[in-house]
Write an enzyme that holds these catalytic residues in place. Structure first.
Site, mmCIF file in Angstrom:
data_model
loop_
_atom_site.group_PDB
_atom_site.id
_atom_site.type_symbol
_atom_site.label_atom_id
_atom_site.label_comp_id
_atom_site.label_asym_id
_atom_site.label_seq_id
_atom_site.Cartn_x
_atom_site.Cartn_y
_atom_site.Cartn_z
ATOM 1 N N LYS A 200 0.846 -1.182 0.000
ATOM 2 C CA LYS A 200 0.000 0.000 0.000
ATOM 3 C C LYS A 200 0.889 1.242 0.000
ATOM 4 C CE LYS A 200 -3.414 2.485 2.781
ATOM 5 N NZ LYS A 200 -4.355 2.416 3.901
ATOM 6 N N LYS A 253 -2.523 -1.533 -3.499
ATOM 7 C CA LYS A 253 -3.355 -0.326 -3.438
ATOM 8 C C LYS A 253 -2.491 0.918 -3.568
ATOM 9 C CE LYS A 253 -6.144 1.874 0.078
ATOM 10 N NZ LYS A 253 -6.633 1.763 1.417
HETATM 11 C C1 PBG Z 1 -6.671 3.509 5.980
HETATM 12 C C2 PBG Z 1 -7.309 3.361 4.655
HETATM 13 C C3 PBG Z 1 -7.300 4.305 3.640
HETATM 14 C C4 PBG Z 1 -7.984 3.753 2.581
HETATM 15 C C5 PBG Z 1 -8.421 2.493 2.976
HETATM 16 N N1 PBG Z 1 -7.967 2.262 4.260
HETATM 17 C C6 PBG Z 1 -6.813 5.697 3.626
HETATM 18 C C7 PBG Z 1 -5.441 6.006 3.915
HETATM 19 O O1 PBG Z 1 -4.538 5.166 3.963
HETATM 20 O O2 PBG Z 1 -5.229 7.202 4.119
HETATM 21 C C8 PBG Z 1 -8.192 4.440 1.287
HETATM 22 C C9 PBG Z 1 -9.204 3.856 0.375
HETATM 23 C C10 PBG Z 1 -9.594 4.735 -0.743
HETATM 24 O O3 PBG Z 1 -8.989 5.789 -1.013
HETATM 25 O O4 PBG Z 1 -10.566 4.370 -1.403
HETATM 26 N N2 PBG Z 1 -7.234 2.728 6.966
#
Ligand code: PBG
Length: 330
Positions: A200, A253
């Site tokens: 991620k 992601k």
């Molecule tokens: C954090 C989390 C995020 C997303 C999913 N889980 C945001 C981040 O890391 O700031 C983002 C998902 C999206 O943008 O659709 N728990």
């Protein structure tokens, strides 16, 4: 290179829609898609999220209705995010057995039994008042091991409320091993799996999500824990580490700007792989379509197909219901 012999004419197989259907290599079905759902504590009516057309913060009642729609079009896997009424520096609400996500998991499990897959986001940023993914040290950095211990508690709560999979998304070191150990000692070794956000990135494409989940960091950013967008080898190492720690499913992601990582993680691990078409990807396709700058439906469908073609077995997308309906209509 030799010139192509005149007998080889690939366009013969592109001539009609029926021929193209016959030889299409990549297809998507509704069961390849996972729908994210936001549930917010303390609201009486669902609240639309302005930067994500068609997405809302739900009440427990309205999420049940949305879940019925999803099931009717064949999208039977749902990823739950909770927005609690009270936040604190430690994000304690994440492990509350009566918290909003736990309530929702129990309700959806009652409604649908094992006909659906319930996935719970296991992180703290929705639950901390500062919006970071774990408790802070005095210098403002996230305390890795305190975060991991809190994720483990939250995961057990989610397992007990009926989650099939917990999905740690905080990118803390050792999070998968700690969650696995906690689930196992709470008696969930056989029933509850881990969908690990192994790869991620610290991405600008999460912007609209932070409206939906009310989790924008109040200071700084997440670059101290999420991956640097320039790093591909490190993304593969993170995936292999999560496999060694006991991950059942892996997740890359965002998707669109990281399709190389979808491919590389799949090749390197062979595990079931999810890719998350994140909020910013969804929002920008909608925005361009609203301006009339591209055909939004075709662009969305092409984007999802590209993610699958790059090697994702499943796609987490806010377009899940729309896409499944489109498939039904043919
Ligand atoms: C954090 C989390 C995020 C997303 C999913 N889980 C945001 C981040 O890391 O700031 C983002 C998902 C999206 O943008 O659709 N728990």
């Amino acid at each position: 290179m030799e010139p192509r012999p005149p007998t080889i004419r690939p366009r013969r197989l592109r001539r009609t829609p029926a021929l193209r259907d016959l030889v299409r290599e990549t297809r998507l079905t509704p069961t390849d898609l996972v729908a994210p759902l936001f549930v917010k504590e303390g609201i009486a009516e669902p609240q639309p999220v302005a930067s994500m057309p068609g997405v809302a913060q739900h009440t427990v009642d309205s999420v049940r209705v949305e879940a019925k729609h999803l099931r009717a079009v064949g999208v039977t896997s749902w990823l739950l995010f909770g927005v609690p009424a009270t936040k604190d520096p430690e994000g304690n609400e994440a492990a509350n057995p009566d918290g909003i996500v736990a309530q929702t998991l129990r309700t959806l499990r009652d409604d649908h039994g094992d006909e659906v897959v319930l996935v719970a986001d296991t992180c703290l940023d929705e639950y901390t008042d500062h919006g970071h993914c774990g408790p802070l040290r005095a210098d403002g950095s996230v305390d890795n091991d305190a975060a991991v211990a809190a994720y483990a508690r939250a995961a057990v709560t989610q397992a007990e409320a009926g989650a099939d999979l917990v999905a740690p998304s905080g990118m803390m070191d050792g999070q998968v091993a700690a969650i696995r150990a906690a689930l196992d000692s709470a008696g969930h070794a056989e029933r509850v799996g881990i969908m690990a956000y192994c790869t991620k990135y610290a991405s600008a494409f999460y912007g609209p999500f932070r409206d939906a989940a009310e989790c924008a960091p109040q200071f700084g950013d997440r670059a101290g824990y999420q991956l640097d967008p320039g790093n591909a080898d490190e993304g593969v190492r993170e995936a292999l580490a999560d496999v060694a720690e006991g991950a059942d499913l892996l997740l890359v992601k965002p998707a669109m700007a990281y399709l190389d990582m979808v491919w590389r993680v799949k090749q390197a691990t062979g595990l079931p792989l999810a890719a998350y078409q994140v909020s910013g990807e969804y929002a920008m396709l909608h925005a361009a379509a609203q301006y009339g700058w591209l055909d939004g439906d075709r662009a969305m469908a092409e984007s999802l197909l590209g993610i699958r073609r790059a090697g994702a077995d499943l796609i987490i997308t806010y377009a899940a219901a729309w896409f499944a309906r489109r498939l039904q209509q043919g």
